[in-house]
Scaffold this active site. Structure first.
Site, PDB file in Angstrom:
ATOM      1  N   TYR A   1       0.837  -1.198   0.000  1.00 25.57           N
ATOM      2  CA  TYR A   1       0.000   0.000   0.000  1.00 25.57           C
ATOM      3  C   TYR A   1       0.868   1.244   0.000  1.00 25.57           C
ATOM      4  O   TYR A   1       1.804   1.354   0.799  1.00 25.57           O
ATOM      5  CB  TYR A   1      -0.886  -0.013   1.254  1.00 25.57           C
ATOM      6  CG  TYR A   1      -1.945   1.067   1.286  1.00 25.57           C
ATOM      7  CD1 TYR A   1      -3.108   0.932   0.548  1.00 25.57           C
ATOM      8  CD2 TYR A   1      -1.785   2.205   2.064  1.00 25.57           C
ATOM      9  CE1 TYR A   1      -4.083   1.918   0.577  1.00 25.57           C
ATOM     10  CE2 TYR A   1      -2.762   3.203   2.103  1.00 25.57           C
ATOM     11  CZ  TYR A   1      -3.911   3.041   1.364  1.00 25.57           C
ATOM     12  OH  TYR A   1      -4.880   4.007   1.391  1.00 25.57           O
TER      13      TYR A   1
ATOM     14  N   PHE B   1      -5.827   9.334  -2.827  1.00 21.73           N
ATOM     15  CA  PHE B   1      -4.545   8.963  -3.448  1.00 21.73           C
ATOM     16  C   PHE B   1      -4.164   7.601  -2.893  1.00 21.73           C
ATOM     17  O   PHE B   1      -3.972   7.457  -1.683  1.00 21.73           O
ATOM     18  CB  PHE B   1      -3.444   9.971  -3.089  1.00 21.73           C
ATOM     19  CG  PHE B   1      -2.077   9.594  -3.630  1.00 21.73           C
ATOM     20  CD1 PHE B   1      -1.535  10.246  -4.721  1.00 21.73           C
ATOM     21  CD2 PHE B   1      -1.333   8.563  -3.043  1.00 21.73           C
ATOM     22  CE1 PHE B   1      -0.282   9.889  -5.226  1.00 21.73           C
ATOM     23  CE2 PHE B   1      -0.083   8.194  -3.545  1.00 21.73           C
ATOM     24  CZ  PHE B   1       0.433   8.872  -4.641  1.00 21.73           C
ATOM     25  N   GLU B   2      -4.045   6.625  -3.769  1.00 20.60           N
ATOM     26  CA  GLU B   2      -3.563   5.311  -3.338  1.00 20.60           C
ATOM     27  C   GLU B   2      -2.841   4.675  -4.506  1.00 20.60           C
ATOM     28  O   GLU B   2      -3.303   4.769  -5.644  1.00 20.60           O
ATOM     29  CB  GLU B   2      -4.726   4.365  -2.993  1.00 20.60           C
ATOM     30  CG  GLU B   2      -5.497   4.680  -1.770  1.00 20.60           C
ATOM     31  CD  GLU B   2      -6.552   3.620  -1.441  1.00 20.60           C
ATOM     32  OE1 GLU B   2      -7.111   3.004  -2.375  1.00 20.60           O
ATOM     33  OE2 GLU B   2      -6.806   3.414  -0.248  1.00 20.60           O
ATOM     34  N   ILE B   3      -1.715   4.050  -4.205  1.00 21.32           N
ATOM     35  CA  ILE B   3      -1.062   3.181  -5.181  1.00 21.32           C
ATOM     36  C   ILE B   3      -0.922   1.857  -4.447  1.00 21.32           C
ATOM     37  O   ILE B   3      -0.249   1.802  -3.406  1.00 21.32           O
ATOM     38  CB  ILE B   3       0.314   3.732  -5.604  1.00 21.32           C
ATOM     39  CG1 ILE B   3       0.141   5.113  -6.263  1.00 21.32           C
ATOM     40  CG2 ILE B   3       1.015   2.751  -6.565  1.00 21.32           C
ATOM     41  CD1 ILE B   3       1.446   5.809  -6.614  1.00 21.32           C
TER      42      ILE B   3
ATOM     43  N   HIS C   1      -9.793   1.470   4.941  1.00 22.48           N
ATOM     44  CA  HIS C   1      -8.526   1.040   4.323  1.00 22.48           C
ATOM     45  C   HIS C   1      -7.368   1.128   5.314  1.00 22.48           C
ATOM     46  O   HIS C   1      -6.516   0.251   5.373  1.00 22.48           O
ATOM     47  CB  HIS C   1      -8.206   1.911   3.103  1.00 22.48           C
ATOM     48  CG  HIS C   1      -8.926   1.459   1.874  1.00 22.48           C
ATOM     49  ND1 HIS C   1      -8.608   1.911   0.613  1.00 22.48           N
ATOM     50  CD2 HIS C   1      -9.939   0.582   1.704  1.00 22.48           C
ATOM     51  CE1 HIS C   1      -9.410   1.330  -0.264  1.00 22.48           C
ATOM     52  NE2 HIS C   1     -10.224   0.534   0.370  1.00 22.48           N
TER      53      HIS C   1
END
Ligand code: GDP
Ligand code: MN
Length: 338
Positions: A178, A236-238, A273
């Site tokens: 994450y 914003f997540e990668i 999350h």
């Protein structure tokens, strides 16, 4: 024409045709966005910047999701902004509707209550579906079956800095689960029962908790039994899709969902999350993308010391972060950013 050389850095080889970008060693990854037709302008703004700063060099596909079909105008306008492939997917009805165990009357009452006390967008039915979809369904969309990695993009956000490496390869090669970029303290009145339910889950499923999990950074300093409301700002997540597909997260999502917290309260995908990542991933597999300048509404992050690479001005807060934990240190406690 990006190749890994023997030092495991990424070199550009001009002699190879562009097609090798799609070679067998490439992560199966996509830029994904849940967005409405009415947000086309904002989507175009986010796309322009991310394409310019990063994706024109890497050509990852864009996958757009919507609870209704995209218009031709939306498709044409977004396709025009990239030379990468674009896909337009509708969310299955069963991923975007009240589950049968939810009492509609009680849900209507909580919409009214959340509206009265002014919990952000808590009075909108669609906002509850959206938070639930981002928490437990996006990674189950059939179109993502052959993908392992995603970068979540929202309309109307900003990407300030050149990103000169393949973030998906970085995630894969370093076994990250994450990646985040900002943390916030959200309105705790939107999830009054989330922490006690999460603790009850952890007690009942201790075998699912990662042996190196660390929830310490989520505890209130004065009262160590309470949640400090610190959370990854999930617009914003990668991340790894397979992390979300894992047994721990699935059990956790279902536990929260059965209790009705996405409707009777306003459980957001950000705290959900955050708690999931904290329980099912070791801290060493959580990455702070401190080099990616980013803005969502009033929250922004501008990395200092990237001269000539960013179109933003670091604030004293940005500077202080970097004094606190220097850029070279491999990992940084997520709590330091809350
Ligand atoms: P906030 O960031 O918490 O204020 O929430 P947003 O309103 O920005 O919504 C989060 C994301 O979900 C954005 O990408 C929105 O475009 C998307 N979104 C929210 N509600 C809906 C909806 O009803 N339909 C669709 N298609 N997208 C939505
Ligand atoms: Mn938003």
């Amino acid at each position: 024409w990006l190749e890994e050389n023997s030092n495991n850095t990424y070199a550009v080889s001009r002699s190879l045709p562009q097609i090798s970008l799609l070679g067998r060693n490439r992560p199966r990854a996509a830029l994904i966005s849940l967005v409405r037709n009415s947000e086309l302008e904002g989507m175009m703004q986010s796309m322009r910047q991310l394409e310019f700063r990063w994706n024109r060099k890497y050509q990852y596909p864009w996958i757009f999701f919507n609870d209704e079909p995209f218009t031709e105008e939306f498709k044409t306008s977004t396709r025009n902004l990239t030379s990468a492939k674009c896909y337009y997917e509708v969310v299955p009805r069963e991923h975007w509707s009240l589950p049968e165990w939810i009492d509609e009357g009680r849900f209507m009452n909580s919409l009214e209550y959340l509206g009265t006390i002014g919990v952000g967008k808590g009075w909108m039915v669609s906002y509850h579906h959206m938070c639930r979809w981002n928490s437990g369904f996006f990674y189950k969309h059939p179109f993502l079956k052959n993908y392992d990695w995603y970068w979540r993009v929202e309309p109307d956000v900003h990407y300030f800095c050149d990103i000169d490496y393949d973030v998906f390869r970085f995630m894969r090669d370093n076994n990250m689960k994450y990646g985040f970029n900002m943390n916030i303290l959200d309105d705790a009145r939107s999830f009054p029962s989330l922490w006690t339910r999460t603790m009850a889950f952890a007690t009942a499923h201790s075998h699912l908790i990662h042996p190196e999990a660390d929830l310490g950074w989520l505890l209130e300093p004065t009262n160590g039994n309470e949640y400090n409301n610190c959370q990854f700002f999930s617009n914003f997540e990668i991340g790894s899709l397979n992390f979300w597909r894992g047994e721990g997260n699935e059990a956790y999502f279902n536990w929260l969902d059965k209790a009705g917290g996405f409707y009777y309260e306003r459980f957001g995908d950000a705290p959900v999350h955050t708690l999931s990542v904290a329980m099912f991933a070791p801290k060493s597999e959580i990455w702070f993308f401190r080099d990616i300048g980013y803005q969502h509404d009033i929250n922004h992050h501008c990395p200092p010391h990237r001269e000539g690479k960013c179109s933003c001005q670091p604030t004293s807060m940005d500077e202080n972060f970097y004094k606190l934990v220097p850029l070279e240190s491999p990992q940084r406690k997520p709590a330091d950013t809350c």
